[in-house]
Write an enzyme that holds these catalytic residues in place. Sequence first.
Site, PDB file in Angstrom:
ATOM      1  N   LYS A  52      96.182  45.535 -59.891  1.00  0.00           N
ATOM      2  CA  LYS A  52      95.651  45.923 -58.656  1.00  0.00           C
ATOM      3  C   LYS A  52      94.227  46.680 -58.662  1.00  0.00           C
ATOM      4  CE  LYS A  52      99.938  45.330 -57.323  1.00  0.00           C
ATOM      5  NZ  LYS A  52     101.264  46.030 -57.566  1.00  0.00           N
ATOM      6  N   TRP A  71     108.938  50.120 -53.976  1.00  0.00           N
ATOM      7  CA  TRP A  71     108.832  50.329 -55.336  1.00  0.00           C
ATOM      8  C   TRP A  71     109.482  51.477 -55.937  1.00  0.00           C
ATOM      9  CZ3 TRP A  71     107.631  45.954 -57.398  1.00  0.00           C
ATOM     10  CH2 TRP A  71     106.768  44.974 -56.898  1.00  0.00           C
ATOM     11  N   ASP A 121     104.299  56.113 -60.859  1.00  0.00           N
ATOM     12  CA  ASP A 121     103.782  54.965 -60.758  1.00  0.00           C
ATOM     13  C   ASP A 121     102.452  54.921 -59.983  1.00  0.00           C
ATOM     14  OD1 ASP A 121     103.232  52.114 -60.054  1.00  0.00           O
ATOM     15  OD2 ASP A 121     105.292  51.904 -59.181  1.00  0.00           O
TER      16      ASP A 121
END
Length: 362
Positions: free
Chosen positions: A197, A101, A173
Site C-alpha cells: 500500500k 481486516w 495493523d
Amino acid sequence: MSRVYNFSAGPSMLPQAVLEKAASEMLDYQGSGQSVMEMSHRSKTYQAIIDEAEALLREVLNIPDNYKVLFLQGGGSTQFAMIPLNLKKNGKADYVITGQWAKKAAAEARKYLDVNVVASSADTTFTYIPKLDPATFSKDADYFYICLNNTIYGTHYSPEQLPDTGDIPLVTDASSCILSEPMDVSKFGLIFAGAQKNMGPAGVTVVIIRDDLIREVPETVPTMLTYKIHADNGSMYNTPPCYSIYMVKLVLEWLKNDIGGVEKMHEINKAKAAKLYEFLDNSKLFKGTVEKDSRSLMNVPFVTGDKDLDAKFVAEAAKAGLVNLKGHRTVGGMRASIYNAMPMEGVDALIDFMKKFEAENA
Ligand SMILES: *Cc1c(COP(=O)(O)O)cnc(C)c1O
C-alpha cells in the site's frame, strides 16, 4: 507513454521516480553487473541494501533502539496468526472490530487463544471508529489489537482515539497507513504492515516489534512463524523477498530525500484528503460514507446512492485514466485510495472528473 492515476487499495501506485530508478538499475545494480533480482542474499552488496532499508525505516519513523525491524513474507494476513502464536502467555487477547481486516485477524487468533471483542462498528458497516471504554478491557490480555487504518471502509484512528492499554502491548495493523503520518512507535508493542500500500510492491511485510515481545515459543509453532527466528537471523533465516525489500529501500529514499520525511508526507496527505472530502461534503451527487472524526487520509469511500450511476461513474472514470475506483463489495459505490505515491495532480484530476460527471448526471 501514458500512465494512469491508479486509485487501487493495493497494490497501489509507486512514485514514478522510484520506478525510474529501479529501471535504471535493472540490469546492473551499482556496478555489480547483476540485477538485484539475481544476486545472492548472502552477498555484501545485498546486505548493504537490506541494512539501508532498515536504517531508513528507523530514521523516518523514529523507531526506538529497543525495537527490532523484521522483513517477512506471507503478507499482512500471516501476521494474523504470528501475533497470537508468539505473544500468547495467558491465552487471551482483546480485539476491536473495525472492519474485514480486524475481523479476519480476530478469527485467526481464535484458533490459538480466547478473543475478547472489546468493541465493534459492525452495526453501521464500519463507518466509524468506536469509542473504547477501558472498563471493558481484559486485565490479563496478552495484547490488545487494533487495525489502525481500515482500508475497505476508510476509517482511521486519530491519535486521540488510540486506546491507553497500560502495560498490555498494543498491537496494530498499519498496512494501509504506515509512512503516511508520524507515529509514536513507543506507544505500540508491535506494528506490522504489508508493503503493497505505502511502502513498495507486494511480497514483503514489515514487522516492528519491541524486544521483550520476541520470545521463545512452544515447539509446535512453525519455525517460519517465529519472530525470534527472524530476529536472530537478521530477517535472513531463509531467502528474504530480496527485490521487494530493495524497492522498499528506494521508496524510503524517495520519502526522505524527495518528500522530506514523514511529517512533510503527512502535510501533503492532509492537503490531498482535505480537497477530496471538501468536494464530497459539498457535492449534490456524491457523498462520503464515513463519520467525520474517523476519516482516513488514505482510503476515501463514497457513493451516489444509485448503484447503476456508481457503475457508470467507475467505467467512465477508467476511460479517463482514473482507474480502480470501484468500492469494496461490502460497501458498494466507489473508493479512492490516495496513498503516499498518489500526487496532488491525481486528486485534482479525480475531483475535476467528478465535477463533470455531477454536472452531466445530477
Ligand atoms: C491489505 C491489507 C491486509 C492484507 O494484506 P495481505 O498482504 O494481502 O495479506 C491486511 N490489513 C490491512 C489493513 C490491509 O489493508
